[in-house]
Write a protein that holds these residues in place. Structure first.
Motif, PDB file in Angstrom:
ATOM      1  N   GLU A 123       0.828  -1.217   0.000  1.00  0.00           N
ATOM      2  CA  GLU A 123       0.000   0.000   0.000  1.00  0.00           C
ATOM      3  C   GLU A 123       0.864   1.270   0.000  1.00  0.00           C
ATOM      4  O   GLU A 123       0.633   2.194  -0.786  1.00  0.00           O
ATOM      5  N   ASN A 124       1.877   1.293   0.879  1.00  0.00           N
ATOM      6  CA  ASN A 124       2.758   2.467   0.903  1.00  0.00           C
ATOM      7  C   ASN A 124       3.601   2.559  -0.359  1.00  0.00           C
ATOM      8  O   ASN A 124       3.925   3.655  -0.817  1.00  0.00           O
ATOM      9  N   ALA A 125       3.976   1.414  -0.923  1.00  0.00           N
ATOM     10  CA  ALA A 125       4.754   1.428  -2.163  1.00  0.00           C
ATOM     11  C   ALA A 125       3.984   2.154  -3.264  1.00  0.00           C
ATOM     12  O   ALA A 125       4.553   2.970  -3.994  1.00  0.00           O
ATOM     13  N   ALA A 126       2.688   1.881  -3.362  1.00  0.00           N
ATOM     14  CA  ALA A 126       1.880   2.529  -4.408  1.00  0.00           C
ATOM     15  C   ALA A 126       1.891   4.042  -4.209  1.00  0.00           C
ATOM     16  O   ALA A 126       2.050   4.815  -5.170  1.00  0.00           O
ATOM     17  N   LYS A 127       1.773   4.477  -2.957  1.00  0.00           N
ATOM     18  CA  LYS A 127       1.781   5.923  -2.676  1.00  0.00           C
ATOM     19  C   LYS A 127       3.147   6.535  -2.985  1.00  0.00           C
ATOM     20  O   LYS A 127       3.249   7.634  -3.536  1.00  0.00           O
ATOM     21  N   GLU A 128       4.207   5.812  -2.594  1.00  0.00           N
ATOM     22  CA  GLU A 128       5.557   6.364  -2.765  1.00  0.00           C
ATOM     23  C   GLU A 128       5.977   6.375  -4.233  1.00  0.00           C
ATOM     24  O   GLU A 128       6.652   7.311  -4.674  1.00  0.00           O
ATOM     25  N   VAL A 129       5.584   5.346  -4.982  1.00  0.00           N
ATOM     26  CA  VAL A 129       5.874   5.358  -6.426  1.00  0.00           C
ATOM     27  C   VAL A 129       5.160   6.548  -7.063  1.00  0.00           C
ATOM     28  O   VAL A 129       5.751   7.313  -7.842  1.00  0.00           O
ATOM     29  N   ALA A 130       3.901   6.753  -6.698  1.00  0.00           N
ATOM     30  CA  ALA A 130       3.118   7.864  -7.280  1.00  0.00           C
ATOM     31  C   ALA A 130       3.729   9.215  -6.915  1.00  0.00           C
ATOM     32  O   ALA A 130       3.665  10.170  -7.706  1.00  0.00           O
ATOM     33  N   PHE A 131       4.347   9.293  -5.727  1.00  0.00           N
ATOM     34  CA  PHE A 131       4.929  10.560  -5.269  1.00  0.00           C
ATOM     35  C   PHE A 131       6.028  11.028  -6.219  1.00  0.00           C
ATOM     36  O   PHE A 131       6.120  12.205  -6.566  1.00  0.00           O
ATOM     37  N   PHE A 132       6.883  10.093  -6.648  1.00  0.00           N
ATOM     38  CA  PHE A 132       8.021  10.469  -7.494  1.00  0.00           C
ATOM     39  C   PHE A 132       7.812  10.159  -8.978  1.00  0.00           C
ATOM     40  O   PHE A 132       8.434  10.791  -9.829  1.00  0.00           O
ATOM     41  N   PHE A 133       6.994   9.146  -9.262  1.00  0.00           N
ATOM     42  CA  PHE A 133       6.839   8.699 -10.656  1.00  0.00           C
ATOM     43  C   PHE A 133       5.358   8.506 -10.981  1.00  0.00           C
ATOM     44  O   PHE A 133       4.889   7.359 -11.105  1.00  0.00           O
ATOM     45  N   PRO A 134       4.631   9.615 -11.132  1.00  0.00           N
ATOM     46  CA  PRO A 134       3.184   9.485 -11.388  1.00  0.00           C
ATOM     47  C   PRO A 134       2.877   8.621 -12.615  1.00  0.00           C
ATOM     48  O   PRO A 134       1.860   7.917 -12.623  1.00  0.00           O
ATOM     49  N   ASP A 135       3.779   8.608 -13.568  1.00  0.00           N
ATOM     50  CA  ASP A 135       3.522   7.800 -14.783  1.00  0.00           C
ATOM     51  C   ASP A 135       3.565   6.301 -14.506  1.00  0.00           C
ATOM     52  O   ASP A 135       3.050   5.515 -15.299  1.00  0.00           O
ATOM     53  N   LEU A 136       4.214   5.884 -13.408  1.00  0.00           N
ATOM     54  CA  LEU A 136       4.351   4.466 -13.107  1.00  0.00           C
ATOM     55  C   LEU A 136       3.352   3.995 -12.063  1.00  0.00           C
ATOM     56  O   LEU A 136       3.343   2.826 -11.675  1.00  0.00           O
TER      57      LEU A 136
END
Ligand code: ADP
Ligand code: MG
Length: 137
Positions: A123-136
């Motif tokens: 769950e946190n991974a999804a948030k953290e990926v979106a924080f830096f890499f919205p395209d991913l």
């Protein structure tokens, strides 16, 4: 088991020690694929916001200021159980407690300068990926 994505940050001490390549090699050899990456300086605002979950912890201000002392290398890792696999490769938060052969046991000097960040749950991974890499995300 499922294919997951997780966020990794090589912290300022890892970049300064010139071990980005060695750390990425460990990810690759463990079967994790680097699907996004960027070297950057975090602003104070970005660091505060990224670590907001820790804002009431006594180490929050030191953590934010440490993360803005130099460039960091942010990447997205993808693979089977990527979140837990990355956490295993990293080792415990305090390098003194990290298992031998982990990144933190081998390279980190202190609990502040502990070389790497890795998401701690899917769950946190999804948030953290979106924080830096919205395209991913
Ligand atoms: P992890 O990075 O292993 O997920 P946490 O999410 O608990 O650890 O904490 C985030 C970061 O804050 C840690 O990597 C570390 O740099 C710092 N930190 C955590 N606990 C302490 C502490 N007791 N004293 C100083 N810094 C800490
Ligand atoms: Mg954490």
């Amino acid at each position: 088991m499922a294919t997951e994505r997780t966020l990794s940050i090589i912290k300022p001490d890892g970049v300064e020690k010139n071990i980005i390549g060695q750390i990425l090699t460990r990810f690759e050899e463990a079967g994790l694929k680097i699907i996004g990456a960027r070297m950057m300086m975090l602003s104070e605002q970005q660091a505060k916001s990224f670590y907001e979950v820790h804002k009431d912890r006594p180490f929050y201000n030191d953590l934010v200021s440490y993360m803005t002392t130099g460039p960091v290398f942010v990447s997205v890792l993808e693979g089977e159980s990527a979140v837990s696999k990355n956490r295993e490769l990293m080792g415990a938060t305090d390098p003194k407690e990290a298992n031998p052969g982990t990144i933190r046991a081998d390279f980190a000097e202190s609990i502040d300068a502990n070389t790497v960040h890795g998401s701690d749950s899917v769950e946190n991974a999804a948030k953290e990926v979106a924080f830096f890499f919205p395209d991913l995300a």
